[in-house]
Design an enzyme around this catalytic site. Structure first.
Site, PDB file in Angstrom:
ATOM      1  CE1 TYR A 147       2.858   4.258  10.065  1.00  0.00           C
ATOM      2  CE2 TYR A 147       2.771   3.806   7.711  1.00  0.00           C
ATOM      3  CZ  TYR A 147       2.336   3.548   8.998  1.00  0.00           C
ATOM      4  OH  TYR A 147       1.386   2.589   9.222  1.00  0.00           O
ATOM      5  CE  LYS A 195       8.761   3.756  11.771  1.00  0.00           C
ATOM      6  NZ  LYS A 195       8.523   3.318  10.392  1.00  0.00           N
ATOM      7  CG  HIS A 236      -0.557  -0.338   2.464  1.00  0.00           C
ATOM      8  ND1 HIS A 236      -0.343   0.595   3.427  1.00  0.00           N
ATOM      9  CD2 HIS A 236      -0.230  -1.533   3.022  1.00  0.00           C
ATOM     10  CE1 HIS A 236       0.091   0.011   4.519  1.00  0.00           C
ATOM     11  NE2 HIS A 236       0.172  -1.269   4.315  1.00  0.00           N
ATOM     12  N   PRO A 295       3.080   0.385  19.653  1.00  0.00           N
ATOM     13  CG  PRO A 295       1.111  -0.852  19.765  1.00  0.00           C
ATOM     14  CD  PRO A 295       2.142  -0.197  20.627  1.00  0.00           C
ATOM     15  CE1 TYR A 328      -1.435   3.405  13.246  1.00  0.00           C
ATOM     16  CE2 TYR A 328      -1.293   4.124  10.962  1.00  0.00           C
ATOM     17  CZ  TYR A 328      -0.794   3.396  12.023  1.00  0.00           C
ATOM     18  OH  TYR A 328       0.347   2.650  11.866  1.00  0.00           O
TER      19      TYR A 328
HETATM   20  C1  PHB Z   1      -0.989  -4.425  12.826  1.00  0.00           C
HETATM   21  O1  PHB Z   1      -1.440  -4.724  11.713  1.00  0.00           O
HETATM   22  O2  PHB Z   1      -0.943  -5.256  13.738  1.00  0.00           O
HETATM   23  C2  PHB Z   1      -0.514  -3.040  13.077  1.00  0.00           C
HETATM   24  C3  PHB Z   1      -0.525  -2.117  12.046  1.00  0.00           C
HETATM   25  C4  PHB Z   1      -0.091  -0.823  12.269  1.00  0.00           C
HETATM   26  C5  PHB Z   1       0.348  -0.467  13.524  1.00  0.00           C
HETATM   27  C6  PHB Z   1       0.372  -1.390  14.551  1.00  0.00           C
HETATM   28  C7  PHB Z   1      -0.065  -2.695  14.331  1.00  0.00           C
HETATM   29  O3  PHB Z   1       0.762   0.803  13.750  1.00  0.00           O
END
Ligand code: PHB
Ligand code: APR
Length: 390
Positions: free
Chosen positions: A383, A295, A72, A291, A199
């Site tokens: 990112y 990272k 993506h 999370p 998010y």
């Molecule tokens: C996940 O898919 O578990 C995941 C994705 C993005 C994040 C944290 C966890 O920032």
């Protein structure tokens, strides 16, 4: 028994290190406390920086990732029930992101180690490193018998609760730590994910829609630390998740029974230095990030890339130049990611002691990011992951 590099911990860091060393003709033995089934049952991270994708490909474990991983252009942030911003890593950093689960990476690494005849000793108890500033060796117990493994170097890849970091004298180790006053409740479900990793900053708390494959979704909601998963039947989870996304996104979320559900605390932790004598720490053994920036796994991979390069240099021509620079080099990347993860966590979550002023400040910062090209570029660059040092 004797080997060149004793690797403590058979998570992604330890397995990847043994694989990269093997490709350079360097011998290693992996000592893992748990059974393989246990290691493979852990549901963890799922987003790879492009640099991590390339390390995995070069390690010869890219085949399934390249067919099943989801590419993506970046990830989306939504807030105030209507605003949307794409962290456009392809545009600003020239690199896409890849959604591919840590569980799959671990499976791929086990398969590669087995195919190459690598030695992974699982259910190894009381793993203990000795004489780290002299002639190192590691002792352990397996099936009731004591064993000794002599080696040139020890790689501490045994995660946050491992024995490696604890073997560094307190007078040498400096630690930096921050706990956050909430957790993430995560579920996995066999349902099609949203098209984009999204998010959400919402007044009810943070939420995240992520993915593993076209029929496997991963979702999270911020929750109080003392909540129990039993208080979160699926119905309540889906309702809460949907309430935190703008209506048109919530309407696209396909619900279904959860196949995994767990609550994880959020923590920032960095230990310095990442070397003590002939012991080198890599991955969660040396650092934990919340999370939010995805990272943790990427840092484990970049540490292992630096460490495998340093060991390769040593076994090629006896130079310890990269080994001597390992800790400083790895820590520069670790701190960059630790700072970014902390900042994104502060920006996207609701904190118990926040007032109306703090909420508005978060929204105004998000509005600013969405309207400023330099700000958008800065987030995308971090990112996407900073490049590895030469
Ligand atoms: C996940 O898919 O578990 C995941 C994705 C993005 C994040 C944290 C966890 O920032
Ligand atoms: N002896 C032997 N093995 C140990 C010991 C010990 N004393 N302590 C821990 N281990 C093993 C654990 O059982 C685990 O399999 O070390 C392994 C460490 O693996 P991870 O915790 O997955 O850490 P790492 O390989 O550094 O990977 C980092 O994991 O937590 C996520 O977000 C993090 O994605 C990142 C990744």
């Amino acid at each position: 028994m004797k080997t060149q590099v004793a690797i403590i911990g058979g998570g992604p860091a330890g397995l990847l290190l043994s694989q990269l060393l093997d490709l350079q003709g360097i011998e290693s033995v992996v000592l893992e406390r748990h059974s393989r089934e246990h290691v493979l049952a852990r549901i963890r991270a799922g987003v790879l920086e492009w640099g991590s994708v390339e390390v995995l490909r070069n390690a010869g474990v890219g085949e399934r990732m390249d067919t099943e991983g989801l590419l993506h252009d970046g990830s989306v942030i939504v807030w105030s029930a209507k605003h949307r911003f794409l962290i456009d890593t392809r545009r600003y950093a020239g690199r896409p992101m890849m959604a591919y689960g840590q569980t799959n990476i671990t499976e791929d690494l086990y398969a590669a180690r087995d195919a190459a005849g690598g030695t992974i000793i699982d259910e190894a108890n009381d793993v203990t490193p000795h004489d780290l500033t002299g002639n190192p060796y590691v002792t352990y117990e397996k099936d009731g018998e004591q064993h000794r493994l002599d080696c040139n170097y020890v790689a501490g890849c045994d995660g946050f609760h491992g024995v490696s970091r604890a073997s560094i004298p307190e007078s040498i180790l400096q630690t930096y730590e921050k706990d956050y006053p909430f957790g993430w409740l995560g579920i996995l479900s066999r349902t099609p994910p949203l098209p984009e990793l999204t998010y959400a900053n919402h007044e009810r708390g943070f939420a995240l829609a992520s993915m593993r494959n076209p029929m496997l979704s991963r979702y999270y909601v911020q929750c109080p630390l003392d909540d129990d998963v039993d208080e979160w039947p699926d119905e309540r989870f889906w309702q809460e998740l949907k309430s935190r996304f703008p209506e048109e996104i919530a309407a696209q979320i396909v619900t279904g029974p959860s196949i995994e559900k767990s609550i994880a605390p959020l923590r920032s932790f960095v230990a310095e230095p990442m070397r003590y004598g002939n012991l080198f720490l890599a991955g969660d053994a040396a650092h934990i990030v919340p999370p939010t920036g995805a990272k943790g796994l990427n840092l484990a991979i970049s540490d292992v890339f630096y460490l495998s390069r340093a060991l390769t240099q040593f076994y090629d021509n006896g130079s310890t130049d990269y080994l001597d620079r390992y800790s400083d080099m790895a820590l520069r990347r670790v701190w960059g990611a630790a700072r970014f993860s902390w900042w994104l966590t502060m920006l996207l979550h609701r904190f118990p002691d926040q007032g109306a002023f703090d909420h508005r400040a978060q929204e105004v910062e998000l509005d600013y990011i969405a309207s400023s090209e330099p700000a958008a570029r800065s987030i995308a660059e971090q990112y996407a992951g900073l490049p590895f040092e030469e």
